[in-house]
Design a protein around this motif. Sequence first.
Motif, mmCIF file in Angstrom:
data_model
loop_
_atom_site.group_PDB
_atom_site.id
_atom_site.type_symbol
_atom_site.label_atom_id
_atom_site.label_comp_id
_atom_site.label_asym_id
_atom_site.label_seq_id
_atom_site.Cartn_x
_atom_site.Cartn_y
_atom_site.Cartn_z
ATOM 1 N N PHE A 108 17.543 8.586 5.685
ATOM 2 C CA PHE A 108 16.312 7.864 5.204
ATOM 3 C C PHE A 108 16.443 6.923 4.237
ATOM 4 O O PHE A 108 17.334 7.201 3.239
ATOM 5 N N LYS A 109 15.659 5.985 4.322
ATOM 6 C CA LYS A 109 15.860 4.862 3.134
ATOM 7 C C LYS A 109 14.254 4.708 2.698
ATOM 8 O O LYS A 109 13.275 4.461 3.680
ATOM 9 N N ILE A 110 13.779 5.384 1.611
ATOM 10 C CA ILE A 110 12.428 5.503 1.047
ATOM 11 C C ILE A 110 12.085 4.509 0.120
ATOM 12 O O ILE A 110 12.844 4.291 -0.898
ATOM 13 N N PHE A 111 10.959 3.816 0.334
ATOM 14 C CA PHE A 111 10.590 2.794 -0.803
ATOM 15 C C PHE A 111 9.165 3.102 -0.876
ATOM 16 O O PHE A 111 8.475 3.649 -0.551
ATOM 17 N N ALA A 112 9.070 2.640 -2.414
ATOM 18 C CA ALA A 112 7.546 2.890 -2.998
ATOM 19 C C ALA A 112 7.513 2.083 -4.297
ATOM 20 O O ALA A 112 8.594 1.653 -4.933
ATOM 21 N N ASP A 170 0.989 -1.229 0.036
ATOM 22 C CA ASP A 170 0.109 0.016 0.153
ATOM 23 C C ASP A 170 0.822 1.209 -0.031
ATOM 24 O O ASP A 170 2.009 1.116 0.285
ATOM 25 N N PHE A 171 0.201 2.260 -0.074
ATOM 26 C CA PHE A 171 1.152 3.529 -0.418
ATOM 27 C C PHE A 171 0.160 4.817 -0.399
ATOM 28 O O PHE A 171 -1.068 4.784 -0.728
ATOM 29 N N PHE A 172 0.834 5.894 0.072
ATOM 30 C CA PHE A 172 0.058 7.335 -0.420
ATOM 31 C C PHE A 172 0.578 7.772 -1.643
ATOM 32 O O PHE A 172 1.672 7.292 -2.231
ATOM 33 N N PHE A 173 -0.230 8.475 -2.395
ATOM 34 C CA PHE A 173 0.029 8.769 -3.890
ATOM 35 C C PHE A 173 -0.552 10.249 -4.064
ATOM 36 O O PHE A 173 -1.637 10.761 -3.316
ATOM 37 N N GLY A 174 -0.056 10.787 -5.240
ATOM 38 C CA GLY A 174 -0.823 12.160 -5.673
ATOM 39 C C GLY A 174 -0.570 12.170 -7.105
ATOM 40 O O GLY A 174 -0.010 11.388 -7.717
ATOM 41 N N GLU A 175 -1.341 13.222 -7.737
ATOM 42 C CA GLU A 175 -1.189 13.274 -9.264
ATOM 43 C C GLU A 175 -1.114 14.953 -9.503
ATOM 44 O O GLU A 175 -1.472 15.666 -8.675
ATOM 45 N N ASP A 176 -0.715 15.368 -10.850
ATOM 46 C CA ASP A 176 -0.822 16.720 -11.106
ATOM 47 C C ASP A 176 -1.907 16.925 -12.160
ATOM 48 O O ASP A 176 -1.974 18.046 -12.742
ATOM 49 N N GLN A 177 -2.637 15.770 -12.413
ATOM 50 C CA GLN A 177 -3.598 15.817 -13.468
ATOM 51 C C GLN A 177 -4.711 15.123 -12.981
ATOM 52 O O GLN A 177 -4.389 14.075 -12.471
ATOM 53 N N PRO A 178 -6.059 15.657 -13.191
ATOM 54 C CA PRO A 178 -7.305 14.614 -12.862
ATOM 55 C C PRO A 178 -7.108 13.290 -13.415
ATOM 56 O O PRO A 178 -6.642 13.230 -14.464
ATOM 57 N N PHE A 179 -7.816 12.283 -12.612
ATOM 58 C CA PHE A 179 -7.779 11.174 -13.142
ATOM 59 C C PHE A 179 -9.096 10.419 -12.936
ATOM 60 O O PHE A 179 -9.633 9.419 -13.455
ATOM 61 N N ASN A 180 -9.904 10.728 -11.879
ATOM 62 C CA ASN A 180 -11.223 10.364 -11.641
ATOM 63 C C ASN A 180 -12.204 11.322 -12.542
ATOM 64 O O ASN A 180 -12.332 12.549 -12.611
ATOM 65 N N ALA A 181 -13.137 10.515 -13.190
ATOM 66 C CA ALA A 181 -14.245 11.247 -14.048
ATOM 67 C C ALA A 181 -14.987 12.087 -13.050
ATOM 68 O O ALA A 181 -15.412 11.830 -11.996
ATOM 69 N N TYR A 187 2.940 10.044 -8.347
ATOM 70 C CA TYR A 187 4.144 9.840 -7.358
ATOM 71 C C TYR A 187 3.475 9.121 -6.201
ATOM 72 O O TYR A 187 2.159 8.904 -5.951
ATOM 73 N N TYR A 188 4.647 8.617 -5.509
ATOM 74 C CA TYR A 188 4.228 7.720 -4.626
ATOM 75 C C TYR A 188 4.964 7.585 -3.173
ATOM 76 O O TYR A 188 6.338 8.024 -3.664
ATOM 77 N N LEU A 189 4.509 7.121 -2.218
ATOM 78 C CA LEU A 189 5.427 7.013 -0.825
ATOM 79 C C LEU A 189 4.891 5.714 -0.161
ATOM 80 O O LEU A 189 3.749 5.722 0.211
ATOM 81 N N GLY A 190 5.673 4.712 0.054
ATOM 82 C CA GLY A 190 5.224 3.669 0.657
ATOM 83 C C GLY A 190 5.498 3.344 1.909
ATOM 84 O O GLY A 190 5.008 3.099 2.864
ATOM 85 N N ALA A 191 7.149 3.340 2.234
ATOM 86 C CA ALA A 191 7.594 3.035 3.719
ATOM 87 C C ALA A 191 8.939 3.795 3.720
ATOM 88 O O ALA A 191 9.581 4.113 2.524
ATOM 89 N N ILE A 192 9.303 3.927 4.910
ATOM 90 C CA ILE A 192 10.640 4.813 5.186
ATOM 91 C C ILE A 192 11.138 4.070 6.521
ATOM 92 O O ILE A 192 10.468 3.695 7.160
ATOM 93 N N GLU A 193 12.502 3.925 6.165
ATOM 94 C CA GLU A 193 13.255 3.515 7.687
ATOM 95 C C GLU A 193 14.219 4.843 7.783
ATOM 96 O O GLU A 193 14.834 5.286 6.989
ATOM 97 N N MET A 194 13.778 5.535 8.800
ATOM 98 C CA MET A 194 14.688 6.792 9.336
ATOM 99 C C MET A 194 15.710 6.176 10.374
ATOM 100 O O MET A 194 15.362 5.749 11.539
ATOM 101 N N THR A 195 17.000 6.547 10.460
ATOM 102 C CA THR A 195 17.794 6.120 11.382
ATOM 103 C C THR A 195 18.683 7.418 11.963
ATOM 104 O O THR A 195 19.121 8.299 11.226
ATOM 105 N N LYS A 196 18.604 7.383 13.275
ATOM 106 C CA LYS A 196 19.086 8.718 14.058
ATOM 107 C C LYS A 196 20.428 8.344 14.472
ATOM 108 O O LYS A 196 20.589 7.277 15.153
ATOM 109 N N THR A 197 21.690 9.025 14.275
ATOM 110 C CA THR A 197 22.805 8.742 14.749
ATOM 111 C C THR A 197 23.499 9.959 15.414
ATOM 112 O O THR A 197 23.145 11.000 15.184
#
Length: 305
Positions: A130-134, A95-106, A200-210
Amino acid sequence: MKKTTLLFLFTTLSFLTYSQEVTLFDFGSNTYLTAGNWNNITDATLTGSNVLIDDQGTFTGETLTITDAFDDDPGELGTTSPDGSLPFPSSSTIDFFFGEDQPFNAGTLSTEPTGGFTLSGLEAGKYYSFKIFASRAGVSENRETLYTITGNSGDQTATLNPSGNTSNVAAIYNVQPDINGEIIIDVRKGLNNVNATGFYYLGAIEMTKTDMALSADSFSFNGLVNIYPNPSSKYINISYSLKEAAKVKMSIYNINGKAVKTILNEKKSVGSFIETWDRSNVASGLYILEIDADGRKYNSKIVLE
């Protein structure tokens, strides 16, 4: 109390070069939640803040707030077979968050050409990587997504093509928070995105603090450190990767700095590897994994149950 103890530990054991805290995010629908010590971010709109835990289940004092809405209905068409070297299980990649710059739903002209969020309550002087996956399964055209992370030194960017993706990540290292203790993440289509709707898409992130800056040039971990399965298992697997051949020593220490086990001490070539530690005769408690690759040292806490 746990964090205070760990800070004392890492400042008194001089042989440890890096301490780190890992925080895991699954962006997507309520249908596919990732179990365990994950932060499931399911509301893609501008409602409220998410209080965060680290990969040990400890509250970090940090929050994630959606400050630029994605589409309000997360997608569920990502991969169900992510590469095993990644720190992302299938429940976080489907699963993922997403968006678009043109309409896609009628019948609607609404779009979300950008999406993003703010991480707050971060520690001044620390480094966040950050390691970002989509992934968007079943498509082949380039749907390049641009990720921009902004801290106290301006913008850092990385891109990822989610189309059919099962193994690639976008990586951004060593971002320090601004004077307000915040880091901002912006997500939008990349310049090479040829999709007519501009998905565009965003699925998962691993964030590491050092405590110190990480080097991504020659020595890197898959996920910086990827330790699995759960802490009560008899066998602990540790995955990592090398971008250059190196002599690798992998050791376990107790909280007093005494060596418990040398897991590995040999020359390794370029590539990804998994080492297995049989901890069946090791008591429960806090331990430190140290990896030394030709003098580059990294460490991670391991809490055994």
